[in-house]
Every structure is written in structure tokens, then in C-alpha cells.
Design a protein around this motif. Structure first.
Motif, mmCIF file in Angstrom:
data_model
loop_
_atom_site.group_PDB
_atom_site.id
_atom_site.type_symbol
_atom_site.label_atom_id
_atom_site.label_comp_id
_atom_site.label_asym_id
_atom_site.label_seq_id
_atom_site.Cartn_x
_atom_site.Cartn_y
_atom_site.Cartn_z
ATOM 1 N N GLY A 75 0.926 -1.170 -0.112
ATOM 2 C CA GLY A 75 0.073 -0.058 0.078
ATOM 3 C C GLY A 75 0.798 1.218 0.005
ATOM 4 O O GLY A 75 2.069 1.104 0.479
ATOM 5 N N GLY A 76 0.145 2.213 -0.543
ATOM 6 C CA GLY A 76 1.165 3.418 -0.691
ATOM 7 C C GLY A 76 2.306 3.350 -1.551
ATOM 8 O O GLY A 76 2.223 2.798 -2.500
ATOM 9 N N PRO A 77 3.388 3.702 -0.899
ATOM 10 C CA PRO A 77 4.651 3.730 -1.859
ATOM 11 C C PRO A 77 5.200 2.078 -1.752
ATOM 12 O O PRO A 77 5.871 1.955 -2.696
ATOM 13 N N TYR A 78 4.539 1.451 -1.275
ATOM 14 C CA TYR A 78 4.848 0.132 -1.192
ATOM 15 C C TYR A 78 3.771 -0.797 -2.291
ATOM 16 O O TYR A 78 2.929 -1.219 -1.661
ATOM 17 N N SER A 79 4.246 -1.336 -3.500
ATOM 18 C CA SER A 79 3.425 -1.763 -4.252
ATOM 19 C C SER A 79 3.891 -3.397 -4.449
ATOM 20 O O SER A 79 2.931 -4.358 -4.598
ATOM 21 N N HIS A 80 5.128 -3.500 -4.741
ATOM 22 C CA HIS A 80 5.384 -4.699 -5.132
ATOM 23 C C HIS A 80 5.403 -5.207 -6.692
ATOM 24 O O HIS A 80 5.702 -4.824 -7.432
ATOM 25 N N ALA A 81 4.758 -6.499 -6.733
ATOM 26 C CA ALA A 81 4.429 -7.205 -7.979
ATOM 27 C C ALA A 81 3.582 -6.148 -9.007
ATOM 28 O O ALA A 81 2.533 -5.823 -8.404
ATOM 29 N N ASN A 82 4.152 -5.836 -9.876
ATOM 30 C CA ASN A 82 3.292 -4.902 -10.951
ATOM 31 C C ASN A 82 3.771 -5.171 -12.488
ATOM 32 O O ASN A 82 4.674 -4.976 -12.866
ATOM 33 N N THR A 83 2.615 -6.062 -12.935
ATOM 34 C CA THR A 83 2.938 -6.275 -14.365
ATOM 35 C C THR A 83 1.458 -6.904 -14.968
ATOM 36 O O THR A 83 0.600 -7.089 -14.138
ATOM 37 N N ASN A 84 1.488 -7.349 -16.125
ATOM 38 C CA ASN A 84 0.240 -7.648 -16.734
ATOM 39 C C ASN A 84 -1.054 -6.723 -16.286
ATOM 40 O O ASN A 84 -2.169 -7.237 -16.233
ATOM 41 N N GLY A 85 -0.806 -5.500 -16.292
ATOM 42 C CA GLY A 85 -1.890 -4.523 -15.919
ATOM 43 C C GLY A 85 -2.375 -4.393 -14.645
ATOM 44 O O GLY A 85 -3.453 -4.011 -14.251
ATOM 45 N N LEU A 86 -1.516 -5.122 -13.583
ATOM 46 C CA LEU A 86 -2.036 -5.433 -12.301
ATOM 47 C C LEU A 86 -0.940 -4.427 -11.469
ATOM 48 O O LEU A 86 0.043 -4.809 -11.546
ATOM 49 N N ARG A 87 -1.604 -3.944 -10.119
ATOM 50 C CA ARG A 87 -0.585 -3.770 -9.102
ATOM 51 C C ARG A 87 -0.864 -4.523 -7.619
ATOM 52 O O ARG A 87 -2.173 -4.223 -7.646
ATOM 53 N N GLU A 88 -0.066 -4.990 -7.408
ATOM 54 C CA GLU A 88 -0.286 -5.888 -6.093
ATOM 55 C C GLU A 88 -1.255 -5.282 -5.127
ATOM 56 O O GLU A 88 -1.987 -5.865 -4.415
ATOM 57 N N LYS A 89 -0.613 -3.960 -4.644
ATOM 58 C CA LYS A 89 -1.224 -3.451 -3.453
ATOM 59 C C LYS A 89 -2.453 -3.332 -3.640
ATOM 60 O O LYS A 89 -3.412 -3.222 -2.840
ATOM 61 N N THR A 90 -2.921 -2.953 -5.023
ATOM 62 C CA THR A 90 -4.534 -2.999 -5.377
ATOM 63 C C THR A 90 -5.473 -4.098 -5.249
ATOM 64 O O THR A 90 -6.321 -4.336 -4.778
ATOM 65 N N VAL A 91 -4.649 -5.255 -5.868
ATOM 66 C CA VAL A 91 -5.165 -6.604 -5.799
ATOM 67 C C VAL A 91 -5.365 -7.037 -4.476
ATOM 68 O O VAL A 91 -6.494 -7.642 -4.031
ATOM 69 N N ASN A 92 -4.334 -6.738 -3.593
ATOM 70 C CA ASN A 92 -4.560 -7.242 -2.228
ATOM 71 C C ASN A 92 -5.470 -6.700 -1.594
ATOM 72 O O ASN A 92 -6.508 -7.410 -0.612
ATOM 73 N N LEU A 93 -5.956 -5.351 -1.850
ATOM 74 C CA LEU A 93 -6.752 -4.525 -1.011
ATOM 75 C C LEU A 93 -8.248 -5.118 -1.205
ATOM 76 O O LEU A 93 -9.261 -5.358 -0.651
ATOM 77 N N GLN A 94 -8.290 -5.435 -2.588
ATOM 78 C CA GLN A 94 -9.646 -5.660 -3.367
ATOM 79 C C GLN A 94 -9.835 -7.166 -2.774
ATOM 80 O O GLN A 94 -11.206 -7.461 -2.382
#
Length: 587
Positions: A75-94
Motif C-alpha cells: 500500500g502507498g509507496p509499497y506496491s511490489h508485484a506490478n505487471t500484466n496491467g495489475l498492481r499488487e497493492k490494489t489486488v491485495n486490497l480488493q
């Protein structure tokens, strides 16, 4: 779980930091009615009773609702895995939000560590740091924030802190996965190496998700990720699927698939809660009232050499920290009476223990003639076998107790301020183990009484230990005598500091600490007397919470602790605490 893909290996090392190094060496009012009080004596581990009693049988008991903390990773500045049109921090929250809704629909209380795109903590806060030279762990600020060397320790610690301060029943950290290779795919679940209950949940959730989603089964795994390791309660970390894999990424983009992942985890958690509830793993002493609890503790601690007993009012006990030291010096159990009179439990204990000497502690007539007569009758003692230690205030009686406790050459004397319950509760067990007198100081004439006592015994006192602030206990109280000072805002922190300072030299190759709830002051003083008589340290919890300084103290004595004796007055200590203590004892 990964950052941008090229740094997958670095992030994996980051998550393991603070974990694998040890592998080489680690409430609410409703809570009080969730467990049936164990038998009256020290019991061996048994499964958690299913149905609690109530004080009013015609009213249905108020069931305890388990609390689950969900931690959407990054979350925030920490996103980590970002590829294939996805950002991990967003998927995690969803997924975490869907999991929250699924668990709430099943009746659980749920708290989220974050509910928006933000880090939980970007400041420098206390985190766990290992000191190799002393082989100890310390919860301190380290002066660093962000990634060092490879992970945001402050942010991870803040997530564990939320669950720990709430006394949660479970922590679930939600992540999506990533790898350097685009072919790697599937689902996996993690728990810490020595988190016994979480290991069971780990397997259940893994099987449930694979069964309901058809994802590649990467198995349940055991690794000391930071949040898993330093969460006191059972904790798991789920890796939903691989953002770096095109097929998994496609599925993670689908709302129906994210709902299925969340529902599968919730189903696994629900099954675990029902089929694998917390179980007793450490012996316990219980009691439905302060007097009954004291009676049960007295029976557990009964010895052939115990020929005396101490009796005082339950509401006086927290005001008389020296009573525990007196009990220890006499090898005498501490028994309590209520304001309404002598309870059956206390009378029965007096008959069973059959003391040849009785000490009654009476603050300003708190033990009236009727109660006193009942106590003497129950003990079958003559009046000349009864010693009254009395005074019009707690300060006045403390000096008399100190003289009965006895002072040998080189004795240390503790002093606390009248009305400072925090200091009194923390001092009592330490003074009891040391057989050291405790004086209570107040303004006016009784401050002079303390000064007179110190002056009279100066030749035998090696040091005065002032427990409280300089405002409540000025230095002049120890004038002419070496002194030390300790203070803290809460009982667990202060007691941990006193234990570390004064009881460490007494540590042997094995220790079996006594655990008691600081939120039940009268019973806590009974536990202090038991600690003194058995010469074992007392450690403090607060309801469902294992305080951070208590865990720190346990963790740093993990090599000599062989188990715990849990004191459970009025069913105020949940069975979950057993697994918390065991987890703290390992790391």
C-alpha cells in the motif's frame, strides 16, 4: 508479493528477514463469559469447554465473537508485484475487502489494517531487533525507515502491532504473488515455523482454495515472515495467485474470481474456528470470585513447611504490596475475604490447610469483629495464635508488615507511593521473590514513618528502590542510602523491567513463570504471593492482550522457560493466551 519482477529474490529475502535467523537459533466484557472456569485446582491441559456458565441461569450467555484482523499487504509507496496491467497493492486490497465481507457474513468481527491505498506506517517506530552479542531481542526504534536492507520493517511491525493491541484471535495477511519467470503460477499459504494452530489453518485454507478455484497447488508452507512471526496470535499469509503469470493475472482481474478466492479463505477460517478451537496447553488455576481463586491458589501452593496463613480483604490487597513479600517470607498462602463477610471458599481453605498461625491484615478496621470472629472460628485457632497487623492507612500498615517480613544484612527495600496501584502491582511479585519489604509512602505523618523505618534499619539496608516518579517519591525518602528508581505507565512494562533488573541474577537453567491478568488487581496480588512462595517470576497480561514488554521478557528467556502456570481468575484469561505464550517462548 513481489516488487517489480527483477527484484523478486531481494523481496523474498526481505520477508524472511527477522524470521529465518531465529530458525537457526522462533477485551471486551463479553470475553469474561466465553470459557467455563476450570476446576478449582491446578489442572492439566484439556480441550476448551463448549458451554460457559452464567451468574443468572435464566439468561442466555453472551457468546464471544472472534476478532479477525485482515492485513492487505503493501500500500502507498509499497506496491511490489506490478505487471500484466495489475498492481499488487490494489489486488491485495480488493481481495481483503471481499474477505472482510465474507467473514462478517459468517458472524466474525473484522478489523482491517488499511482500507485505502496507503502504507500503515511510514515513520520510525519500535521494531524487533536482534543483538547477537547478547542473543536477545529488543523492541526498539532503530533510526531507520523504508527499505533497509530490503523491506519496510516499520510498516510490517505496525500491522502486527494492530492485531497484538487488539488481542485478535487471528491475523490474515493478504498478498498476490510474483516471480521472475512468467511460467510460475498457482496459490500458496504460509504460517510461521512454530505457530502450531496456524499450521493447521494453513493446511485447511490451502486445500479449500485449491478445491474451489482450481489453481495450481503450491502447497501450505512454513516460513517466519515478519508479520507472521511477530503477531502474537495465530497468523497466516495467503498468496492469491501470480500477477507475473498471464493466466493467473487474467483471473485476478475478474471480480468473480477475487470473490471466489475470498470466499474460499473465509470458508477455511470458519471450519478451523469450529473444528480446531484454542485448547489449554499450560496448567491453570481458576476461581469464580477473588476469594475462591485465592483459596484454589493456596491449595496448589500448599507445602509441608507451610504452617501460617494470611487473610485480608480483597479490596485492600492492591493497596498492600508488602503482603506478598510477607506471605513469601512466612511460606504462607494469601486468602481473601469480601466486604460482605467470610466466603465459604475461604473458610474451607482454612480448614483444609489447618495453619498453626494466622496473620490478619486490617486497614482502618476493614476486618470488622464479625468477619474476624468467623475467620478465627474457621481456622480453629486460639486468639493467641492470631497476629493482627493493622494501621489506619496503607502507609501505616506497610511498616508493620516490613518488620514481620524481616530484614537480613544487605536487604533491599522497595518504596511505592500510596494510591499508585500500577507500582504496587508491579513491585509485589518481585519483592515477594526477593523476600524484600515494601513500604508505602504518603504525604504528611506517614512519610515520616517511612523515614523513621529507614533510619532505624539503615545498617541492614543495602539499597532503596523507589518505584514511581520523582514527583510521587522524592529522592529525599532515601537520603543517605543508595537508591534506584523505576517507573512506567502500565503494570506489564514496569513488571518486565523489574523482573529483568532484579530477578535475572536468580535465573537458573529452568524457569516456569506464573502468568496473571493485571486487570484483576486483587487476584493479581494473590498471584504475586504464589510467585514469591515458589520463587518463580510473575508476568503480566491484560485480558486477551500479551503486552509487548511481556513478550520481550519471555522471548529473551526462551532457553530456560519450561512452561507456564496460568492464573485465570473469573475466566479472564482466554485459552488463546496459551498459544500466544507458546509462540513468544519460541522466538
Amino acid at each position: 508479493m513481489t516488487a517489480s519482477l527483477p527484484v523478486r529474490r531481494r523481496i523474498t529475502a526481505a520477508l524472511l528477514a527477522g524470521g529465518l535467523i531465529v530458525a537457526w537459533l522462533g477485551v471486551s466484557a463479553a470475553e469474561a463469559t466465553t470459557e467455563t472456569p476450570p476446576p478449582a485446582t491446578l489442572t492439566t491441559p484439556t480441550p476448551e469447554p463448549a458451554a460457559p456458565p452464567t451468574s443468572t441461569p435464566d439468561v442466555a450467555p453472551r457468546a464471544y465473537v472472534p476478532l479477525i484482523v485482515i492485513d492487505p499487504g503493501h500500500g502507498g509507496p509499497y506496491s511490489h508485484a506490478n505487471t500484466n496491467g495489475l498492481r499488487e497493492k490494489t489486488v491485495n486490497l480488493q481481495i481483503a475487502r471481499l474477505l472482510r465481507d465474507a467473514l462478517r457474513a459468517r458472524g466474525y468481527r473484522v478489523v482491517m489494517t488499511r482500507n485505502s491505498d496507503r502504507a500503515v506506517e511510514l515513520r520510525d517506530i519500535p521494531t524487533w531487533n536482534y543483538r547477537a552479542h547478547s542473543k536477545t531481542w529488543h523492541y526498539v526504534r532503530d533510526g531507520r525507515t523504508g527499505y533497509w536492507p530490503d523491506f519496510p520493517r516499520d510498516d510490517l511491525q505496525a500491522r502486527a502491532d494492530i492485531a497484538n493491541r487488539l488481542g485478535a484471535d487471528l491475523l490474515i495477511s493478504v498478498h498476490a504473488n510474483g516471480a521472475d519467470s512468467r511460467s510460475v503460477r498457482g496459490y500458496e499459504t504460509f504460517s510461521a515455523l512454530r505457530d502450531a494452530r496456524a499450521r493447521v489453518l494453513n493446511i485447511i485454507v490451502q486445500r479449500e482454495v485449491i478445491r474451489r478455484t482450481g489453481l495450481v497447488d503450491r502447497k501450505a508452507k512454513y516460513t517466519d515472515f515478519y508479520v507472521l512471526r511477530w503477531a502474537n496470535m495465530p497468523a497466516i499469509l495467503v498468496e492469491a495467485a501470480f500477477i507475473s503469470n498471464p493466466r493467473d493475472a487474467y483471473l485476478l482481474k475478474q471480480p468473480w474470481f477475487r470473490r471466489r478466492i475470498a470466499a474460499s479463505i473465509a470458508t477455511g477460517v470458519d471450519r478451523w474456528m469450529k473444528e480446531h478451537p484454542p485448547r489449554q496447553t499450560h496448567p491453570r488455576v481458576s476461581g469464580s470470585s477473588a476469594a475462591r481463586f485465592a483459596a484454589n491458589v493456596a491449595r496448589v501452593g500448599a507445602t509441608a513447611s507451610s504452617t501460617s496463613a494470611i487473610v485480608l480483604r480483597a479490596d485492600d490487597a492492591p493497596r498492600l504490596p508488602g503482603a506478598a513479600a510477607l506471605a513469601a517470607s512466612l511460606d504462607a498462602p494469601m486468602l481473601l475475604v469480601a466486604g460482605s463477610g467470610l466466603e465459604t471458599a475461604t473458610a474451607e481453605a482454612l480448614r483444609d490447610l489447618a495453619p498453626s498461625r494466622l496473620f490478619m491484615l486490617d486497614v482502618n478496621g476493614s476486618l470488622d469483629q464479625t468477619v474476624t470472629g468467623s475467620i478465627i472460628t474457621a481456622s480453629s485457632l486460639a486468639t493467641d495464635q492470631v497476629t493482627f497487623i493493622s494501621g489506619d492507612t496503607d502507609a501505616a500498615i506497610s511498616g508493620e508488615m516490613a518488620r514481620h517480613t524481616g530484614l537480613g544484612a544487605g536487604t533491599e527495600v522497595f518504596i511505592v507511593a500510596s494510591g499508585d496501584t500500577t507500582s504496587a502491582l508491579a513491585v509485589a511479585p518481585v519483592a515477594a521473590v526477593l523476600r524484600a519489604p515494601v513500604l508505602v509512602a504518603s504525604d504528611g505523618a506517614h512519610a515520616l514513618e517511612v523515614a523513621d523505618f529507614l533510619a532505624a534499619e539503615r545498617g541492614r539496608i543495602s539499597r532503596v528502590i523507589l518505584v514511581g516518579t520523582s514527583r510521587s517519591l522524592p529522592d529525599r525518602l532515601a537520603e543517605g542510602i543508595p537508591f534506584a528508581r523505576h517507573s512506567a505507565a502500565d503494570v506489564p512494562t514496569l513488571l518486565a523491567a523489574l523482573n529483568a533488573t532484579y530477578l535475572t541474577p536468580l535465573a537458573t537453567t529452568s524457569s516456569r513463570p506464573i502468568v496473571s491478568n493485571a486487570r484483576t488487581p486483587s487476584e493479581f496480588m494473590v498471584s504475586a504471593a504464589r510467585a514469591g512462595r515458589s520463587r518463580q517470576p510473575l508476568i503480566a497480561i491484560e485480558g486477551r492482550v500479551l503486552p509487548i514488554r511481556t513478550r520481550e521478557w519471555i522471548t529473551n528467556r526462551r532457553l530456560i522457560i519450561t512452561g507456564f502456570e496460568v492464573h485465570n481468575p473469573r475466566s479472564t484469561v482466554p485459552l488463546l493466551m496459551d498459544s500466544m505464550l507458546t509462540k513468544a517462548d519460541y522466538y
